[in-house]
Motif scaffolding. Structure first.
Motif, PDB file in Angstrom:
ATOM      1  N   GLY A 191      41.145   7.928   5.855  1.00  0.00           N
ATOM      2  CA  GLY A 191      40.007   8.634   5.251  1.00  0.00           C
ATOM      3  C   GLY A 191      38.657   8.049   5.627  1.00  0.00           C
ATOM      4  O   GLY A 191      37.627   8.573   5.238  1.00  0.00           O
ATOM      5  N   ARG A 192      38.655   6.938   6.395  1.00  0.00           N
ATOM      6  CA  ARG A 192      37.374   6.350   6.809  1.00  0.00           C
ATOM      7  C   ARG A 192      37.034   6.777   8.220  1.00  0.00           C
ATOM      8  O   ARG A 192      37.916   6.938   9.070  1.00  0.00           O
ATOM      9  CB  ARG A 192      37.455   4.814   6.755  1.00  0.00           C
ATOM     10  N   ILE A 193      35.735   6.952   8.479  1.00  0.00           N
ATOM     11  CA  ILE A 193      35.312   7.381   9.811  1.00  0.00           C
ATOM     12  C   ILE A 193      35.142   6.157  10.705  1.00  0.00           C
ATOM     13  O   ILE A 193      34.416   5.217  10.354  1.00  0.00           O
ATOM     14  CB  ILE A 193      33.981   8.164   9.716  1.00  0.00           C
ATOM     15  N   ILE A 194      35.843   6.134  11.842  1.00  0.00           N
ATOM     16  CA  ILE A 194      35.647   5.059  12.825  1.00  0.00           C
ATOM     17  C   ILE A 194      34.894   5.668  14.003  1.00  0.00           C
ATOM     18  O   ILE A 194      35.363   6.619  14.633  1.00  0.00           O
ATOM     19  CB  ILE A 194      37.000   4.488  13.330  1.00  0.00           C
ATOM     20  N   PHE A 195      33.731   5.107  14.308  1.00  0.00           N
ATOM     21  CA  PHE A 195      32.875   5.700  15.345  1.00  0.00           C
ATOM     22  C   PHE A 195      33.209   5.198  16.735  1.00  0.00           C
ATOM     23  O   PHE A 195      33.737   4.126  16.912  1.00  0.00           O
ATOM     24  CB  PHE A 195      31.412   5.374  15.054  1.00  0.00           C
ATOM     25  N   GLY A 196      32.838   6.029  17.717  1.00  0.00           N
ATOM     26  CA  GLY A 196      32.893   5.567  19.103  1.00  0.00           C
ATOM     27  C   GLY A 196      34.264   5.639  19.726  1.00  0.00           C
ATOM     28  O   GLY A 196      34.430   5.290  20.890  1.00  0.00           O
TER      29      GLY A 196
ATOM     30  N   LEU B 134      31.471  15.029  16.190  1.00  0.00           N
ATOM     31  CA  LEU B 134      30.537  15.408  15.124  1.00  0.00           C
ATOM     32  C   LEU B 134      29.155  15.662  15.699  1.00  0.00           C
ATOM     33  O   LEU B 134      28.619  14.827  16.432  1.00  0.00           O
ATOM     34  CB  LEU B 134      30.417  14.251  14.129  1.00  0.00           C
ATOM     35  N   GLU B 135      28.577  16.808  15.333  1.00  0.00           N
ATOM     36  CA  GLU B 135      27.239  17.117  15.847  1.00  0.00           C
ATOM     37  C   GLU B 135      26.190  16.358  15.040  1.00  0.00           C
ATOM     38  O   GLU B 135      26.202  16.390  13.815  1.00  0.00           O
ATOM     39  CB  GLU B 135      27.007  18.619  15.717  1.00  0.00           C
ATOM     40  N   ILE B 136      25.309  15.652  15.751  1.00  0.00           N
ATOM     41  CA  ILE B 136      24.292  14.904  14.997  1.00  0.00           C
ATOM     42  C   ILE B 136      22.849  15.319  15.309  1.00  0.00           C
ATOM     43  O   ILE B 136      21.957  15.047  14.524  1.00  0.00           O
ATOM     44  CB  ILE B 136      24.409  13.372  15.197  1.00  0.00           C
ATOM     45  N   LEU B 137      22.643  15.967  16.438  1.00  0.00           N
ATOM     46  CA  LEU B 137      21.247  16.333  16.734  1.00  0.00           C
ATOM     47  C   LEU B 137      21.135  17.399  17.815  1.00  0.00           C
ATOM     48  O   LEU B 137      22.075  17.657  18.568  1.00  0.00           O
ATOM     49  CB  LEU B 137      20.445  15.092  17.149  1.00  0.00           C
ATOM     50  N   GLY B 138      19.934  18.017  17.852  1.00  0.00           N
ATOM     51  CA  GLY B 138      19.586  18.953  18.909  1.00  0.00           C
ATOM     52  C   GLY B 138      18.472  18.337  19.731  1.00  0.00           C
ATOM     53  O   GLY B 138      17.652  17.577  19.211  1.00  0.00           O
TER      54      GLY B 138
ATOM     55  N   ILE C 278      18.799  13.701   9.156  1.00  0.00           N
ATOM     56  CA  ILE C 278      18.851  12.363   8.569  1.00  0.00           C
ATOM     57  C   ILE C 278      19.965  12.258   7.526  1.00  0.00           C
ATOM     58  O   ILE C 278      20.724  11.291   7.499  1.00  0.00           O
ATOM     59  CB  ILE C 278      17.493  12.017   7.926  1.00  0.00           C
ATOM     60  N   ASP C 279      20.086  13.289   6.681  1.00  0.00           N
ATOM     61  CA  ASP C 279      21.098  13.237   5.621  1.00  0.00           C
ATOM     62  C   ASP C 279      22.501  13.134   6.221  1.00  0.00           C
ATOM     63  O   ASP C 279      23.347  12.402   5.731  1.00  0.00           O
ATOM     64  CB  ASP C 279      20.992  14.479   4.745  1.00  0.00           C
TER      65      ASP C 279
ATOM     66  N   LEU D  23      27.416  10.053   7.479  1.00  0.00           N
ATOM     67  CA  LEU D  23      28.358   9.483   8.448  1.00  0.00           C
ATOM     68  C   LEU D  23      28.393   7.966   8.350  1.00  0.00           C
ATOM     69  O   LEU D  23      29.452   7.358   8.286  1.00  0.00           O
ATOM     70  CB  LEU D  23      27.952   9.876   9.873  1.00  0.00           C
ATOM     71  N   LYS D  24      27.205   7.371   8.323  1.00  0.00           N
ATOM     72  CA  LYS D  24      27.171   5.912   8.385  1.00  0.00           C
ATOM     73  C   LYS D  24      27.696   5.279   7.108  1.00  0.00           C
ATOM     74  O   LYS D  24      28.338   4.239   7.142  1.00  0.00           O
ATOM     75  CB  LYS D  24      25.737   5.436   8.646  1.00  0.00           C
ATOM     76  N   TYR D  25      27.390   5.915   5.970  1.00  0.00           N
ATOM     77  CA  TYR D  25      27.756   5.266   4.708  1.00  0.00           C
ATOM     78  C   TYR D  25      28.903   5.959   3.976  1.00  0.00           C
ATOM     79  O   TYR D  25      29.141   5.703   2.789  1.00  0.00           O
ATOM     80  CB  TYR D  25      26.510   5.123   3.834  1.00  0.00           C
TER      81      TYR D  25
END
Ligand code: PHE
Length: 351
Positions: free
Chosen positions: A265-270, A276-280, A308-309, A314-316
């Motif tokens: 259930g935890r997100i591991i990045f990279g 996951l889309e984060i920006l345009g 930002i939200d 994602l990070k927290y």
């Protein structure tokens, strides 16, 4: 003639320095009785004068002594009272830490600002209430453009000329119109769209980036975002992909996804094979530069806009965007940050 014993008695009862000062001038001053007595000495014969003078001097000395001693006594009393009052009990426990917490959105804004300031971006701001022109038209989004409908705009007047900005991109226009190229700014701020579910809120936060200079390419954009994502998520390796997309104000345009996997259930990045889309982002459209009085033949650059939200979620590990805006003290206590723990790149962003 006054009674010396009575006087000394009086002095001993004085409670403050002002009163004592009054007594002093009354009994030793120019018009004091004792002074009058001294003046009378001249009319006495030599023998009597000597005796009288010596007794007067004696008296004067006693009064002076009594008063001076009292002064000292009062002064000591004052000092002791002060010491007593300012006493520090070193055995007391330390003061409690402040109760308030920094909201994760504020924390993330500070983190992102710190990351971009390292590579020369400065922070700009614009108003939440915008003109339709800055929010759409100047950004190469004419009236009949379908992107306008996609934004679910809150208009504030009947003629649809004033609105709550749907993105932070109008600050690109404001910045370029108010200065001279080159530009290198980020813009954190509130944005509004008529939309609400687990990953959408009617008010949310974006961070715009704009870098205009001579000879900037898509390579610079990629390098900049690659640096940002690694710093923000505090990992050395990141899986990132640029997906072709469309925004009226950039050409070419892309959306950026980052790879992740779930572990308990935890997100591991990279790593992993989920995205996951984060920006345009994209290269600023020449029409936008023209509208903002920048010569597209001399200057070009890139822009990006991130949620930002969503980055904070994602990070927290926060799974419902709406909880950001419920002002639930228990939630804030759990996800909030220590007010004295300001994030910096050097010290670590989130620890
Ligand atoms: N303003 C876009 C949005 O809100 C994001 C974006 C910003 C895209 C800058 C390209 C360049 O979706």
């Amino acid at each position: 003639m006054f009674d010396l014993r009575e006087l000394i008695q009086k002095v001993s009862q004085v409670k403050d320095k002002l009163e004592l000062q009054n007594i002093k001038s009354q009994f030793l001053g120019k018009n004091s009785q004792i002074n009058q007595e001294f003046k009378k000495l001249g009319s006495l014969n030599e023998k009597d004068r000597k005796i009288r003078a010596s007794s007067l001097n004696n008296e004067k000395q006693k009064i002076t002594e009594a008063i001076n001693n009292k002064f000292k006594e009062l002064e000591n009393l004052e000092i002791n009272q002060k010491l007593q009052k300012n006493k520090v009990d070193v055995t007391l426990p330390g003061r409690e830490r402040p109760n308030g917490k920094i909201h994760p959105v504020s924390q993330v804004i500070d983190e992102i600002s710190s990351i971009f300031s390292e590579i020369g971006f400065s922070v700009a701001e614009g108003p939440d209430v915008e003109s339709e022109y800055n929010n759409f038209t100047a950004l190469n989004t004419p009236e009949d453009h379908p992107a306008r409908d996609m934004h679910d705009t809150f208009y504030l007047d009947k003629n649809k000329k004033i609105l709550l900005r749907t993105h932070t991109s109008p600050v690109q226009i404001r910045t370029m119109l108010s200065g001279k190229a080159p530009f290198k700014i980020i813009v954190p701020g509130r944005t509004y769209r008529c939309d609400s579910d687990q990953t959408h809120a009617p008010m949310f936060h974006q961070l715009e980036g704009l870098h205009i200079d001579k000879d900037l390419t898509m390579g610079h954009l990629k390098g900049c975002l690659d640096y940002f994502v690694k710093e923000f998520f505090e990992v050395n390796k990141i899986k990132m992909r640029f997906r072709p997309s469309h925004f009226p104000f950039t050409e070419p345009s892309a959306e950026v996804d980052i790879g992740y996997r779930l572990e308990n259930g935890r997100i591991i990045f990279g790593e992993g094979d989920k995205w996951l889309e984060i920006l345009g982002c994209g290269m600023v459209h020449p029409n936008v530069l023209k509208n903002a009085k920048v010569d597209p033949k001399k200057f070009q650059g890139y822009a990006f806009g991130m949620g930002i939200d969503r980055l904070a979620m994602l990070k927290y590990g926060i799974n419902d965007l709406r909880s950001f805006f419920e002002a639930d003290f228990r939630w804030l206590n759990y996800f909030g940050f220590d007010p004295l723990d300001v994030p910096t790149n050097y010290r670590g962003l989130s620890r």
